[in-house]
Scaffold this active site. Structure first.
Site, short mmCIF file in Angstrom:
data_model
loop_
_atom_site.label_atom_id
_atom_site.label_comp_id
_atom_site.label_asym_id
_atom_site.label_seq_id
_atom_site.Cartn_x
_atom_site.Cartn_y
_atom_site.Cartn_z
N LYS A 76 36.28 8.36 51.87
CA LYS A 76 37.39 8.33 50.69
C LYS A 76 37.69 6.73 50.28
O LYS A 76 37.41 5.87 51.30
CB LYS A 76 38.67 8.93 51.00
CG LYS A 76 38.53 10.38 50.88
CD LYS A 76 38.03 10.86 49.48
CE LYS A 76 39.03 10.75 48.23
NZ LYS A 76 38.41 11.10 46.93
N GLU A 119 30.30 8.03 43.70
CA GLU A 119 30.25 8.66 42.50
C GLU A 119 29.61 8.08 41.27
O GLU A 119 29.34 8.72 40.19
CB GLU A 119 31.68 9.07 42.08
CG GLU A 119 32.56 7.95 41.55
CD GLU A 119 33.02 7.11 42.50
OE1 GLU A 119 33.92 6.13 42.31
OE2 GLU A 119 32.72 7.23 43.88
N SER A 135 31.04 17.79 45.02
CA SER A 135 31.39 18.72 43.87
C SER A 135 31.21 20.14 44.28
O SER A 135 31.93 20.83 43.68
CB SER A 135 30.55 18.31 42.65
OG SER A 135 31.05 16.76 42.24
N ALA A 269 39.46 17.60 38.95
CA ALA A 269 39.14 16.28 38.54
C ALA A 269 40.35 15.33 38.63
O ALA A 269 40.41 14.12 38.24
CB ALA A 269 39.16 16.48 36.88
N ASP A 271 40.99 13.30 41.10
CA ASP A 271 40.45 12.09 41.68
C ASP A 271 39.87 11.15 40.67
O ASP A 271 39.63 10.18 40.81
CB ASP A 271 39.59 12.30 42.97
CG ASP A 271 38.38 13.13 42.61
OD1 ASP A 271 38.03 13.30 41.51
OD2 ASP A 271 37.67 13.44 43.24
N VAL A 299 45.11 18.15 44.77
CA VAL A 299 44.87 17.47 46.05
C VAL A 299 43.67 16.75 45.71
O VAL A 299 42.44 17.22 45.08
CB VAL A 299 44.38 18.44 47.26
CG1 VAL A 299 44.00 17.71 48.56
CG2 VAL A 299 45.94 19.16 47.64
N ASN A 301 41.40 15.16 47.53
CA ASN A 301 40.41 15.29 48.57
C ASN A 301 40.05 16.70 49.05
O ASN A 301 40.16 16.87 50.11
CB ASN A 301 40.65 14.18 49.66
CG ASN A 301 41.77 14.52 50.53
OD1 ASN A 301 42.71 14.93 49.93
ND2 ASN A 301 41.74 14.07 51.92
#
Length: 369
Positions: A76, A119, A135, A269, A271, A299, A301
């Protein structure tokens, strides 16, 4: 040869780790050094002994892992407590999501870190190979998370997605037919829910329709159609993606207000900023909140809840690129691979990904490794 550092994750309830012992063994076989923070794999049920057996050097101090590494490999985006480890010339290979976390971009740029984002690593055909596995996991989890919060004792409407003989099933609306959305819709259909899947790409909808032979209703995305479908939905899953950019908000607060009481939204979505106007990021420790009587789960993660599966799925995808980055010995050499070059978000004090720069209002600096 290159030293790869793998610190433990520090984000709230993030139990994944950036590499498996098999990944370590591959890198060590190629002559590289891998330093892993002790306990980094514990949350994913991967003990230190397996890393040591694969050839990793275990270090008790995360700061030493960062200091010794030429390339730090994470899962992360860095947390504020990790900014102190940034230094000029360091390469960081991880999910960055800078459009949603502009403060991370500022820290990377200010310290001269080369930030390579999983990403935005993108192949010539537009595929996002390092985003895809997480994903898929997040999409599959989104439906089961929604089903959980639809249970009455968890604040929901008391709806079983699959219904029962003689009883109408729950209705699931999925916004976006990419890897997240398609996997969400697939699981929902497998649970025998009524499923509606939106996307702007008609070819993608044709593909879903052919695969599922009409079991999933596919609709072209526009505001009017979305408003009508979410009004009687039990579960809405947000799964809209713009590679490197902030997710567009395709569902307004008025649409949320028009949903049934005790229905559920899961915005995967988040993040990338979220695709629903009422979304704000939450954590595994406090995952839900309520707006207009609708439960929101946001959330950032989601795959961190299943870290063993997620760690192996992630490493399967990232390892070939990590090997390429380590073998190259320099960013310029690594960027001969256009897919890896597209992954570079920050370098030499600038933002080097055009979509990211536009999203955070930064000056775009074309990559010159």
């Amino acid at each position: 040869m290159t030293t790869i550092g793998v610190p433990g994750e520090v984000k709230n309830n993030e139990y994944r780790v950036a590499i498996t012992p098999d990944g370590v063994a591959e890198l060590v076989h190629r002559g590289h050094t891998v330093v892993v923070e002790s306990g980094a794999g514990a949350g994913a049920e991967i003990p230190d002994e397996e890393y040591a057996s694969a050839g990793a050097e275990l270090l008790d101090d995360a700061g030493e892992v960062w200091a010794r590494a030429d390339v730090v490999c994470k899962v992360k985006e860095p947390q504020p407590s990790e900014y102190e480890h940034f230094r000029e010339g360091l390469a960081l290979f991880t999910y960055l999501h800078l459009a949603a976390y502009p403060e991370v971009a500022t820290a990377l740029v200010d310290r001269g870190v080369t930030g390579i984002a999983y990403e935005t690593v993108q192949t010539e055909d537009g595929a996002l190979p390092l985003l895809a596995p997480m994903s898929e996991v997040a999409g599959r989890m989104a439906t089961q998370i929604g089903a959980h919060y639809l249970e009455r004792e968890n604040g929901g409407r008391g709806v079983l997605l699959g219904g029962a003989p003689g009883v109408r099933p729950g209705k699931v609306v999925v916004l976006g037919a990419g890897n997240v959305g398609w996997n969400s819709a697939w699981i929902a259909a497998g649970m025998e829910a009524e499923v509606v899947l939106f996307d702007k790409n008609l070819d993608r909808l044709r593909w879903v329709d052919q695969i599922h032979q009409g079991r999933i209703v596919t609709l072209a995305s526009n505001r009017g159609a979305i408003a009508r479908q979410v009004a009687d939905a039990d579960l809405v899953i947000g799964a809209v993606l713009v590679a490197g950019g902030r997710a567009p908000q395709v569902m307004t607060e008025d649409m949320v207000a028009g949903m049934r009481p005790r229905s559920v939204i899961v915005d995967v979505a988040v993040d990338q900023g979220g695709c629903i106007e009422t979304t704000r990021e939450t954590t595994h420790a406090a995952p839900v909140y309520e707006v207009h009587g609708v439960t929101h789960y946001a959330v950032g993660n989601i795959p961190g809840a299943v870290p063993h599966t997620s760690t192996f799925a992630l490493t399967n995808a990232t390892l070939p690129y990590l090997i390429e980055l380590a073998d190259a010995g320099s960013l310029a050499e690594a960027c001969r691979n256009p897919a890896l070059a597209r992954g570079v978000n920050t370098h030499k004090g600038g933002v080097t990904h055009e979509a990211v720069a536009a999203s955070i209002g930064a000056k775009y600096l074309p990559l010159n490794p």
